[in-house]
Design an enzyme around this catalytic site. Structure first.
Site, PDB file in Angstrom:
ATOM      1  N   GLU A 258      82.209  46.778  30.193  1.00 49.87           N
ATOM      2  CA  GLU A 258      81.276  46.436  31.281  1.00 49.87           C
ATOM      3  C   GLU A 258      80.132  47.426  31.172  1.00 49.87           C
ATOM      4  OE1 GLU A 258      81.793  43.866  32.981  1.00 49.87           O
ATOM      5  OE2 GLU A 258      83.918  43.525  32.655  1.00 49.87           O
ATOM      6  N   CYS A 297      76.142  48.597  39.080  1.00 50.55           N
ATOM      7  CA  CYS A 297      75.956  47.816  37.861  1.00 50.55           C
ATOM      8  C   CYS A 297      75.421  46.431  38.192  1.00 50.55           C
ATOM      9  CB  CYS A 297      77.269  47.715  37.115  1.00 50.55           C
ATOM     10  SG  CYS A 297      78.611  47.113  38.158  1.00 50.55           S
TER      11      CYS A 297
HETATM   12  P1  NAP Z   1      78.377  56.730  30.627  1.00 47.49           P
HETATM   13  O1  NAP Z   1      77.623  57.971  30.480  1.00 47.49           O
HETATM   14  O2  NAP Z   1      78.348  55.763  29.520  1.00 47.49           O
HETATM   15  O3  NAP Z   1      79.873  57.169  30.939  1.00 47.49           O
HETATM   16  C1  NAP Z   1      80.873  56.227  31.179  1.00 47.49           C
HETATM   17  C2  NAP Z   1      82.223  56.856  30.932  1.00 47.49           C
HETATM   18  O4  NAP Z   1      82.386  57.132  29.543  1.00 47.49           O
HETATM   19  C3  NAP Z   1      82.427  58.192  31.635  1.00 47.49           C
HETATM   20  O5  NAP Z   1      83.751  58.282  32.083  1.00 47.49           O
HETATM   21  C4  NAP Z   1      82.172  59.188  30.527  1.00 47.49           C
HETATM   22  O6  NAP Z   1      82.793  60.430  30.754  1.00 47.49           O
HETATM   23  C5  NAP Z   1      82.802  58.462  29.371  1.00 47.49           C
HETATM   24  N1  NAP Z   1      82.384  58.920  28.069  1.00 47.49           N
HETATM   25  C6  NAP Z   1      81.155  59.280  27.653  1.00 47.49           C
HETATM   26  N2  NAP Z   1      81.186  59.610  26.353  1.00 47.49           N
HETATM   27  C7  NAP Z   1      82.462  59.446  25.940  1.00 47.49           C
HETATM   28  C8  NAP Z   1      83.130  59.647  24.697  1.00 47.49           C
HETATM   29  N3  NAP Z   1      82.483  60.043  23.613  1.00 47.49           N
HETATM   30  N4  NAP Z   1      84.454  59.403  24.638  1.00 47.49           N
HETATM   31  C9  NAP Z   1      85.136  58.988  25.713  1.00 47.49           C
HETATM   32  N5  NAP Z   1      84.547  58.801  26.915  1.00 47.49           N
HETATM   33  C10 NAP Z   1      83.232  59.009  27.026  1.00 47.49           C
HETATM   34  O7  NAP Z   1      77.952  55.936  31.914  1.00 47.49           O
HETATM   35  P2  NAP Z   1      77.743  56.505  33.398  1.00 47.49           P
HETATM   36  O8  NAP Z   1      76.545  57.366  33.377  1.00 47.49           O
HETATM   37  O9  NAP Z   1      78.992  57.077  33.960  1.00 47.49           O
HETATM   38  O10 NAP Z   1      77.471  55.177  34.185  1.00 47.49           O
HETATM   39  C11 NAP Z   1      76.186  54.614  34.293  1.00 47.49           C
HETATM   40  C12 NAP Z   1      76.045  53.425  33.410  1.00 47.49           C
HETATM   41  O11 NAP Z   1      77.181  52.573  33.555  1.00 47.49           O
HETATM   42  C13 NAP Z   1      74.873  52.558  33.749  1.00 47.49           C
HETATM   43  O12 NAP Z   1      74.207  52.262  32.580  1.00 47.49           O
HETATM   44  C14 NAP Z   1      75.475  51.303  34.354  1.00 47.49           C
HETATM   45  O13 NAP Z   1      74.755  50.146  34.102  1.00 47.49           O
HETATM   46  C15 NAP Z   1      76.794  51.229  33.730  1.00 47.49           C
HETATM   47  N6  NAP Z   1      77.735  50.598  34.622  1.00 47.49           N
HETATM   48  C16 NAP Z   1      78.160  49.358  34.328  1.00 47.49           C
HETATM   49  C17 NAP Z   1      79.066  48.728  35.152  1.00 47.49           C
HETATM   50  C18 NAP Z   1      79.569  47.352  34.850  1.00 47.49           C
HETATM   51  O14 NAP Z   1      80.526  46.905  35.482  1.00 47.49           O
HETATM   52  N7  NAP Z   1      78.971  46.641  33.945  1.00 47.49           N
HETATM   53  C19 NAP Z   1      79.546  49.382  36.284  1.00 47.49           C
HETATM   54  C20 NAP Z   1      79.077  50.654  36.557  1.00 47.49           C
HETATM   55  C21 NAP Z   1      78.172  51.249  35.709  1.00 47.49           C
HETATM   56  P3  NAP Z   1      81.927  61.721  31.215  1.00 47.49           P
HETATM   57  O15 NAP Z   1      81.376  61.401  32.534  1.00 47.49           O
HETATM   58  O16 NAP Z   1      82.939  62.791  31.261  1.00 47.49           O
HETATM   59  O17 NAP Z   1      80.888  61.903  30.173  1.00 47.49           O
END
Ligand code: NAP
Length: 676
Positions: A258, A297
């Protein structure tokens, strides 16, 4: 507040990192709220523990037992929700934002629990669809079934819904019978950890069912196999990185993503400012910009209006946005809290700058905002920002760049076809909404845009009051979208549970597949000895227990009596000439409901007993007309059973009504409630 040192939960123990801690800052004042870290965790041992301890324990339970466990988790969260609300405000969330996250999350567990008990059997195997007859004599059949995956579900969640984001994945996973390792986003992991702790302390989870990582995931993904699932929510960039992991590709690890989404909303061409839908549209755009400070999102990023209404829409949006009060979410009267962190605010400002190259800001200033009850410098506050792009076909960033904050762009369209094409330039999104009172407009949009969107909300004056809104994913509807949105699907009732199960096509004899699936298949052995099946209690009744009735001849008097008694004097039963002119009938025929009633008269055992109620019929088909003089008889066979509670359970009976030539005249499933 003293910083919380967050704990991992691995192999049934709470575990503090051995070093390498990272500070997590409050969204409101920039103070350190918590420290995260996972250094020292043995990730391979965690996956082994889930597979060897958690999985077998969960698979030993039935769907109903797991569903009841999920309900207990939800109850535990609700009982201690105020602890979570207190932490939630540190993420910048208002009480309303927190309600969506905390009570919305518990509500999702409740919804899954009740679906699991109503729509799934009290069994460990799930039958998928009817049997397939694979041979002429019916002695070789096929049956699709689902069984739980035997690995672990790795849930990697985004920061914005620290409770709901965890629970919307856990409900379906646990009911499927699969253990999970949860990895929350660091920025709000303190709230997830608190909720996770409540679930562990509820004492209803078998060992190994849940584990938690607060911090980096180390070499976790290296240990995944074909039985595992990664369910990811977050940015497209991280998704691409994880999805490209060599083990995920090599082992065909299921990956549900997602991701970002440039969700759109359209004001229909029929909606002038006088139409109620115009006002509803304005309210919804502002609501989507400000709830969770736009960090959703599903939030509306692109708002399309007829070109002639662009100025009117801009003026109405600005007037409403001017009422938004930004500040400390704990302060009375504040309607929009902070972004999750200063880093997130920097990111949103950069994205707004990109958008502002092709659209102009018509409301708000990304660099200054009046803040109630807190410091604009210390907290991650941002004004709502409305942009206007007069030529959306020239623009690229407006369809591509997601500013994950209170930011939307208003754009014109020329006609409906143009609106549809512009919406689809988002290249796949979670949700789109349409404001119109005209079903013809809605039809055109659904056909033109459905393929690009996971959910499509159509708002009009009739449903507005009860509508759950553009931005609310619901447990009974799918959440996910194609393309940019990740191509994944979550929730959607039982559909969401199936992501954690394997569908297998079984082939074999009816006896064998009945024994495996616990659902009687035609041509499997029947047990016809006395007593009558209605004399057996739920627990005594075995699948395959059958009754073959005597025959009953149906007369013209029966048909006329039935017609007069019920008032159903349809010509096919009453008018020989008209009935014979109908291609389906040889002349006057018996009512379908007469056949059902007579069938019941043939198979019921009338004395009070364990059968408590007739609950309905499924899959009813009338396959051959019954003429006066025909003799019908019934075969009634216990097909499957599902316990409802401690007092009664549902029995599904396979009913076949045949005529004197052995031809099937009607077939259906009868449902009764039987005492335990
Ligand atoms: P993110 O930076 O991509 O992080 C998402 C998750 O991935 C976090 O738990 C993060 O942990 C983890 N992560 C990052 N790098 C990783 C790696 N190399 N290995 C394993 N895990 C890793 O996203 P975010 O900033 O939390 O969320 C914002 C984004 O999410 C926005 O772009 C939004 O559109 C999207 N979003 C989409 C939905 C949907 O349902 N489509 C819902 C909510 C949000 P850390 O925090 O510890 O880095």
């Amino acid at each position: 507040m003293k910083p919380l040192k967050l704990m991992n939960y691995a192999e049934g123990q709470w575990f503090g990192a051995s070093g390498g801690l990272s500070d997590v800052l409050s969204a409101i004042d920039g103070q350190v709220v918590a420290q995260t870290g996972s250094q020292g965790l043995n990730f391979k041992a965690m996956t082994d523990y889930a597979r060897k301890v958690g999985g077998p324990a969960l698979r030993a339970m039935t769907f109903h037992e797991r569903a009841r466990m999920v309900k207990s988790l939800a109850e535990a969260i609700m009982a201690r929700k105020e602890e979570l609300y207190e932490l939630s405000s540190q993420t910048g969330a208002t009480r309303v934002d927190g309600w969506i996250d905390i009570e919305g999350g518990a509500g999702t567990l409740f919804a899954y629990s009740s679906r699991g008990r109503r729509e799934l059997p009290n069994d460990r195997i799930l039958v998928d669809g009817p049997p397939e007859i694979l041979s002429k004599a019916g002695g070789f059949v096929g049956q699709h079934v689902f069984t739980p995956l035997q690995g672990v579900a790795v849930h990697i969640n985004a920061f914005n819904f620290p409770v709901w984001g965890m629970l919307e994945k856990l409900g379906p996973t646990l009911i499927a019978g699969v253990p999970a390792i949860v990895k929350p986003a660091s920025a709000t992991a303190y709230l997830t950890e608190a909720c996770f702790r409540i679930m562990v302390e509820a004492g209803v989870l078998p060992d190994g069912a849940l584990q938690l990582i607060v911090g980096q995931t180390g070499d976790l993904l290296d240990h995944l196999t074909c039985q595992d699932v990664v369910s990811f929510t977050g940015s497209a960039q991280t998704a691409a990185k994880l999805q490209g992991h060599p083990v995920i590709a090599r082992e065909s690890v299921r990956f549900i993503a997602e991701r970002d989404s440039l969700n759109a909303t359209v004001l229909g061409p029929d909606c002038t400012p006088e139409a109620p839908e115009f006002d509803l549209f304005i309210k919804e755009v502002v609501r989507e910009m400000t709830v969770k400070a736009g960090q959703k999102c599903t939030a509306i990023r692109r708002a399309f209006v007829p070109a002639t209404l662009l100025d009117a829409a801009e003026a109405a949006l600005k007037a409403r946005l001017a009422k938004v009060k930004v500040g400390d979410p704990r302060v009375q009267g504040v309607t929009m809290g902070a972004l999750v962190s200063q880093a997130q605010r920097r990111d949103v400002r950069e994205k707004v700058a990109e958008l502002a190259r092709e659209a102009r800001i018509v409301f708000g200033d990304p660099d200054t905002v009046e803040v109630t009850g807190a410091s604009a410098d210390d907290g991650a506050f941002l004004s709502p920002i409305l942009l206007r792009c007069d030529d959306p076909w020239k623009g690229q960033a407006v369809h591509d760049v997601e500013a994950f904050g209170p930011v939307s762009t208003l754009m014109p369209y020329t006609d409906l076809q143009d609106a549809v094409a512009l919406c689809n330039r988002g290249q796949g999104s979670l949700v789109m909404s349409l404001f119109t009172y005209d079903p013809a407009v809605a039809s055109q949009v659904v056909l033109g845009s459905g393929a690009f969107h996971g959910r499509l909300l159509i708002v009009d004056r009739d449903c507005a009051k009860e509508s759950t809104g553009h931005g609310s994913p619901l447990p009974n509807l799918i959440h996910g979208g194609p393309g940019r949105a990740g191509g994944g699907e979550e929730m959607g009732g039982v559909r969401g549970i199936l992501h954690y199960m394997q569908r297998t096509a079984l082939q074999g004899s009816p006896r064998m597949l009945t024994g495996v699936s616990h659902r009687w298949i035609a041509n499997a052995p029947e047990q016809t000895d006395p007593p009558h099946p209605f004399r057996l209690r739920f627990g005594e009744l075995e699948i395959g227990k059958s009754l073959h009735t005597q025959a009953r001849t149906i007369t013209l008097e029966d048909i006329e009596h039935f017609a007069e008694f019920t008032g159903d004097t349809f010509y096919a039963h009453m008018d020989e000439e008209a009935a014979a002119a109908n291609p389906f009938f040889p002349g006057r025929v018996a009512h379908g409901y007469l056949i059902l009633s007579f069938a019941a008269g043939l198979f019921v055992d009338p004395a009070p007993g364990p059968v408590l109620a007739n609950y309905g019929l499924d899959n009813l088909r009338f396959l051959k007309p019954v003429s006066p003089g025909d003799a019908i008889k019934v075969r009634l066979t216990a097909k499957s059973k599902s316990q409802r509670n401690e007092e009664y359970g549902e029995v599904r009976w396979d009913v076949l009504v045949t005529n004197q030539d052995g031809e099937t005249v009607a077939a259906y499933d009868l449902l009764t409630m039987n005492a335990i």
